[in-house]
Design a protein around this motif. Structure first.
Motif, PDB file in Angstrom:
ATOM      1  N   ARG B  98      38.992  44.936  33.553  1.00 35.12           N
ATOM      2  CA  ARG B  98      37.795  45.625  34.055  1.00 35.12           C
ATOM      3  C   ARG B  98      36.584  45.692  32.886  1.00 35.12           C
ATOM      4  NH1 ARG B  98      35.941  50.868  35.570  1.00 35.12           N
ATOM      5  NH2 ARG B  98      34.335  50.664  36.966  1.00 35.12           N
ATOM      6  N   GLY B  99      37.030  45.898  31.937  1.00 31.37           N
ATOM      7  CA  GLY B  99      36.079  46.401  30.799  1.00 31.37           C
ATOM      8  C   GLY B  99      35.831  44.986  29.956  1.00 31.37           C
ATOM      9  N   SER B 100      36.572  43.962  30.459  1.00 29.16           N
ATOM     10  CA  SER B 100      36.278  42.570  29.354  1.00 29.16           C
ATOM     11  C   SER B 100      35.020  42.002  29.667  1.00 29.16           C
ATOM     12  CB  SER B 100      37.509  41.777  29.761  1.00 29.16           C
ATOM     13  OG  SER B 100      37.071  40.501  29.162  1.00 29.16           O
ATOM     14  N   ASN B 103      34.126  37.620  32.175  1.00 33.98           N
ATOM     15  CA  ASN B 103      34.517  37.841  33.547  1.00 33.98           C
ATOM     16  C   ASN B 103      33.988  36.929  34.510  1.00 33.98           C
ATOM     17  OD1 ASN B 103      35.722  39.699  35.292  1.00 33.98           O
ATOM     18  ND2 ASN B 103      33.684  40.247  35.891  1.00 33.98           N
TER      19      ASN B 103
END
Lengths: 112, 116
Positions: B98-100, B103
């Motif tokens: 999710r924090g990458s 995406n």
């Protein structure tokens, strides 16, 4: 709130002409920008993804540039063909909440 | 190639019916998303999920709920369909945490829902 705008909404060109599609966004806090193609009544196909640290990405006849500071991206399609007729959407990946914001798209018609 | 499939291409329902839209991806992606697409408004995020049994509201969650019991499957539920929910519904998935920052999302073919 991130606003993504694509101008023009529609474009018609003769076969062989180069296409220039514009995308602008209001908030530069993005991780990346993605260009998609959508054929009528179908889902989205990813064309190019540009990371915020990059200036451009190329794939075949497609080239996309990104100027994060000015909030702009441009998709160039060289030597257009009738098969390029579709709607092209840009989307920015917001870094504050990890969500995509989409533009409304530019519908392209390439005349044979 | 990533494949995202949706249970129906076209669906016609009546006002007040409960509607289920199903989405399945075959690439073991962590993240799955539901969008609706309306002319002139572009795609708007309804809900997303970054793990099994996890869900988060998107930009327009009102009137919708979701379920993710298995990693590969993400369902959108309209508890009581209304005419203003007539739209094209698109499911997507992505593989990165999710924090990458990387995406890239992959989309299904869409379900065109008409509520009469």
């Amino acid at each position: 709130k991130q606003e993504v705008t694509q101008i023009p909404a529609a474009l018609s060109v003769p076969e062989g002409e180069n296409l220039v599609l514009n995308c602008s966004f209001t908030d530069s806090a993005i991780y990346n920008l993605q260009w998609f193609r959508q054929d009528p009544g179908k889902g989205l196909t990813s064309l190019l993804l540009i990371q915020s640290s990059q200036r451009e990405q190329t794939s075949g006849r497609l080239n996309a540039s990104l100027d994060k500071s000015s909030g702009r991206s441009t998709l160039y399609i060289a030597a257009s063909q009738p098969g390029d007729s579709a709607t092209y959407l840009c989307a920015v990946f917001r870094s504050n909440d990890y969500k995509l914001s989409f533009g409304a798209g530019t519908t392209v018609t390439v005349r044979a | 190639d990533v494949k995202v499939t949706q249970s129906s291409r076209y669906l016609v329902k009546r006002t007040g019916e409960k509607v289920f839209l199903e989405c399945v991806q075959d690439m073991d992606h962590e993240n799955m998303f539901w969008y609706r697409q309306d002319p002139g408004l572009g795609l708007r995020l309804i809900y997303f999920s970054y793990d099994v049994k996890m869900k988060e509201k998107g930009d327009i969650p009102e009137g919708y709920s979701v379920s993710r019991e298995k990693k590969e499957r993400f369902s959108l539920i309209l508890e009581s369909a209304s005419t203003n929910q007539t739209s094209m519904y698109l499911c997507a998935s992505s593989s990165f945490p999710r924090g990458s920052s990387y995406n890239e999302q992959f989309f299904g073919p869409g379900t065109r829902l008409t509520v009469l």
